[in-house]
Write a protein that holds these residues in place. Structure first.
Motif, PDB file in Angstrom:
ATOM      1  N   LEU A  19      43.034  44.280  33.257  1.00 31.77           N
ATOM      2  CA  LEU A  19      42.200  44.597  33.953  1.00 31.77           C
ATOM      3  C   LEU A  19      41.709  45.828  33.528  1.00 31.77           C
ATOM      4  O   LEU A  19      42.444  46.867  33.765  1.00 31.77           O
ATOM      5  CB  LEU A  19      41.900  44.063  35.608  1.00 31.77           C
ATOM      6  CG  LEU A  19      40.800  44.568  36.112  1.00 31.77           C
ATOM      7  CD1 LEU A  19      39.746  43.500  35.849  1.00 31.77           C
ATOM      8  CD2 LEU A  19      41.202  44.939  37.828  1.00 31.77           C
ATOM      9  N   THR A  20      40.341  45.885  33.165  1.00 29.45           N
ATOM     10  CA  THR A  20      39.271  47.294  32.393  1.00 29.45           C
ATOM     11  C   THR A  20      38.546  47.211  33.470  1.00 29.45           C
ATOM     12  O   THR A  20      37.588  46.501  33.603  1.00 29.45           O
ATOM     13  CB  THR A  20      39.364  46.749  30.763  1.00 29.45           C
ATOM     14  OG1 THR A  20      40.992  46.962  30.610  1.00 29.45           O
ATOM     15  CG2 THR A  20      38.757  48.907  30.532  1.00 29.45           C
ATOM     16  N   TYR A  33      48.335  42.653  35.583  1.00 31.46           N
ATOM     17  CA  TYR A  33      47.886  41.862  36.767  1.00 31.46           C
ATOM     18  C   TYR A  33      48.744  40.663  36.573  1.00 31.46           C
ATOM     19  O   TYR A  33      48.724  40.224  35.528  1.00 31.46           O
ATOM     20  CB  TYR A  33      47.015  41.625  37.409  1.00 31.46           C
ATOM     21  CG  TYR A  33      45.938  42.741  38.014  1.00 31.46           C
ATOM     22  CD1 TYR A  33      46.072  43.124  39.619  1.00 31.46           C
ATOM     23  CD2 TYR A  33      45.107  43.860  36.815  1.00 31.46           C
ATOM     24  CE1 TYR A  33      44.602  43.794  40.257  1.00 31.46           C
ATOM     25  CE2 TYR A  33      44.437  44.906  38.277  1.00 31.46           C
ATOM     26  CZ  TYR A  33      44.488  44.849  39.616  1.00 31.46           C
ATOM     27  OH  TYR A  33      43.946  46.206  39.622  1.00 31.46           O
ATOM     28  N   GLY A  34      49.945  40.144  37.735  1.00 32.50           N
ATOM     29  CA  GLY A  34      50.117  38.948  37.163  1.00 32.50           C
ATOM     30  C   GLY A  34      50.812  38.093  37.936  1.00 32.50           C
ATOM     31  O   GLY A  34      50.206  38.257  39.321  1.00 32.50           O
ATOM     32  N   ASN A  35      50.605  37.095  37.591  1.00 35.38           N
ATOM     33  CA  ASN A  35      51.426  35.996  38.506  1.00 35.38           C
ATOM     34  C   ASN A  35      49.631  35.903  38.975  1.00 35.38           C
ATOM     35  O   ASN A  35      49.603  34.682  40.565  1.00 35.38           O
ATOM     36  CB  ASN A  35      51.955  35.796  38.811  1.00 35.38           C
ATOM     37  CG  ASN A  35      52.355  33.960  39.654  1.00 35.38           C
ATOM     38  OD1 ASN A  35      52.027  33.264  39.023  1.00 35.38           O
ATOM     39  ND2 ASN A  35      52.857  34.106  40.606  1.00 35.38           N
ATOM     40  N   ILE A  36      48.310  35.875  38.383  1.00 32.04           N
ATOM     41  CA  ILE A  36      47.397  35.763  38.920  1.00 32.04           C
ATOM     42  C   ILE A  36      46.375  34.140  39.447  1.00 32.04           C
ATOM     43  O   ILE A  36      46.977  33.594  38.243  1.00 32.04           O
ATOM     44  CB  ILE A  36      46.047  36.567  38.116  1.00 32.04           C
ATOM     45  CG1 ILE A  36      45.797  37.876  37.855  1.00 32.04           C
ATOM     46  CG2 ILE A  36      44.096  35.822  38.897  1.00 32.04           C
ATOM     47  CD1 ILE A  36      46.369  38.864  39.686  1.00 32.04           C
ATOM     48  N   SER A  37      46.194  34.244  40.394  1.00 31.50           N
ATOM     49  CA  SER A  37      45.732  32.585  40.751  1.00 31.50           C
ATOM     50  C   SER A  37      44.877  32.432  42.221  1.00 31.50           C
ATOM     51  O   SER A  37      44.672  33.878  42.319  1.00 31.50           O
ATOM     52  CB  SER A  37      47.355  31.502  41.371  1.00 31.50           C
ATOM     53  OG  SER A  37      47.438  32.259  42.429  1.00 31.50           O
ATOM     54  N   THR A  38      44.482  31.189  42.179  1.00 29.29           N
ATOM     55  CA  THR A  38      43.407  31.480  43.666  1.00 29.29           C
ATOM     56  C   THR A  38      43.915  31.804  45.039  1.00 29.29           C
ATOM     57  O   THR A  38      43.521  32.325  45.218  1.00 29.29           O
ATOM     58  CB  THR A  38      42.839  30.090  43.476  1.00 29.29           C
ATOM     59  OG1 THR A  38      43.630  29.488  44.105  1.00 29.29           O
ATOM     60  CG2 THR A  38      42.070  29.462  42.102  1.00 29.29           C
ATOM     61  N   GLU A  39      45.521  31.810  44.616  1.00 30.97           N
ATOM     62  CA  GLU A  39      46.028  32.845  45.874  1.00 30.97           C
ATOM     63  C   GLU A  39      46.401  34.044  45.647  1.00 30.97           C
ATOM     64  O   GLU A  39      46.160  34.487  46.900  1.00 30.97           O
ATOM     65  CB  GLU A  39      47.065  31.407  46.169  1.00 30.97           C
ATOM     66  CG  GLU A  39      47.063  29.989  46.514  1.00 30.97           C
ATOM     67  CD  GLU A  39      46.987  29.038  45.715  1.00 30.97           C
ATOM     68  OE1 GLU A  39      47.394  29.689  44.064  1.00 30.97           O
ATOM     69  OE2 GLU A  39      45.922  27.850  45.312  1.00 30.97           O
ATOM     70  N   ASN A  40      46.236  34.310  44.612  1.00 30.76           N
ATOM     71  CA  ASN A  40      46.946  36.126  44.665  1.00 30.76           C
ATOM     72  C   ASN A  40      45.945  36.343  43.199  1.00 30.76           C
ATOM     73  O   ASN A  40      45.944  36.386  41.904  1.00 30.76           O
ATOM     74  CB  ASN A  40      48.452  36.065  43.510  1.00 30.76           C
ATOM     75  CG  ASN A  40      48.553  37.176  43.445  1.00 30.76           C
ATOM     76  OD1 ASN A  40      48.268  37.981  44.773  1.00 30.76           O
ATOM     77  ND2 ASN A  40      49.544  37.278  42.273  1.00 30.76           N
ATOM     78  N   PRO A  41      44.051  36.620  44.259  1.00 25.12           N
ATOM     79  CA  PRO A  41      43.234  36.874  42.794  1.00 25.12           C
ATOM     80  C   PRO A  41      42.879  38.428  42.605  1.00 25.12           C
ATOM     81  O   PRO A  41      43.831  39.320  43.139  1.00 25.12           O
ATOM     82  CB  PRO A  41      42.301  36.870  43.893  1.00 25.12           C
ATOM     83  CG  PRO A  41      41.884  36.661  45.419  1.00 25.12           C
ATOM     84  CD  PRO A  41      43.974  36.081  45.259  1.00 25.12           C
ATOM     85  N   ILE A  42      42.098  39.023  42.122  1.00 21.70           N
ATOM     86  CA  ILE A  42      42.968  40.524  41.691  1.00 21.70           C
ATOM     87  C   ILE A  42      41.575  40.544  42.875  1.00 21.70           C
ATOM     88  O   ILE A  42      40.546  40.059  42.599  1.00 21.70           O
ATOM     89  CB  ILE A  42      41.723  40.640  40.061  1.00 21.70           C
ATOM     90  CG1 ILE A  42      43.385  40.295  38.917  1.00 21.70           C
ATOM     91  CG2 ILE A  42      41.788  42.385  39.835  1.00 21.70           C
ATOM     92  CD1 ILE A  42      42.886  40.671  37.683  1.00 21.70           C
ATOM     93  N   VAL A  43      41.890  41.690  43.399  1.00 19.44           N
ATOM     94  CA  VAL A  43      40.821  42.628  44.516  1.00 19.44           C
ATOM     95  C   VAL A  43      40.546  43.842  44.672  1.00 19.44           C
ATOM     96  O   VAL A  43      41.094  44.524  44.849  1.00 19.44           O
ATOM     97  CB  VAL A  43      41.229  41.961  45.538  1.00 19.44           C
ATOM     98  CG1 VAL A  43      40.121  42.458  46.946  1.00 19.44           C
ATOM     99  CG2 VAL A  43      41.509  40.559  45.886  1.00 19.44           C
TER     100      VAL A  43
END
Length: 140
Positions: A68-69, A87-97
């Protein structure tokens, strides 16, 4: 080979799925942008004292390792910049916030790019939030 499969799946998912709809609680950005695969969807939440931005894959079955930039500006002045944060393992359950403080009557802008490990643009956006509005602009 795995990257090609992920990219192909993302393109197919984009062609099959309808873009996300806008809702009154926030902004869902589902636009496939130029030079970007558009495999992420963003949600912007505008609170009295803070701004919250959430990025998750459009396809609920997808998981990504990505970089992410972003640059966050207040009234045109850069407050925070990040270049290629992993950011690792980004999913709908683990989003970037991302969460930022907000002041009354100020205008904020967040320019965001998400790339996979090989540098392919998965998502790119520029969002402006004024004292009472949210405006999304596509970036080239």
């Amino acid at each position: 080979m795995a990257i090609l499969m992920v990219v192909s799946a993302a393109i197919i998912a984009q062609l099959v799925n309808d873009p996300a709809e806008k809702d009154s609680a926030g902004d869902r950005d589902g636009i496939l942008e130029k030079n970007s695969l558009g495999v992420f969807v963003s949600e912007s939440r505008n609170y009295e004292d803070r701004l919250v931005f959430t990025y998750s894959p459009k396809n609920p079955d997808s998981k990504f390792d990505c970089y992410l930039t972003y640059q966050f500006r207040e009234n045109g002045n850069a407050l925070e910049s990040v270049d290629k944060e992993f950011y690792g393992n980004i999913s709908t359950e683990n989003p970037i916030v991302l969460e930022f403080p907000r002041k009354k009557d100020f205008t904020y802008e967040l320019e965001t790019a998400i790339k996979d490990k090989s540098g392919i643009n998965l998502y790119k956006n520029n969002t402006e939030i004024g004292p009472s509005t949210i405006v999304n602009e596509t970036s080239n």
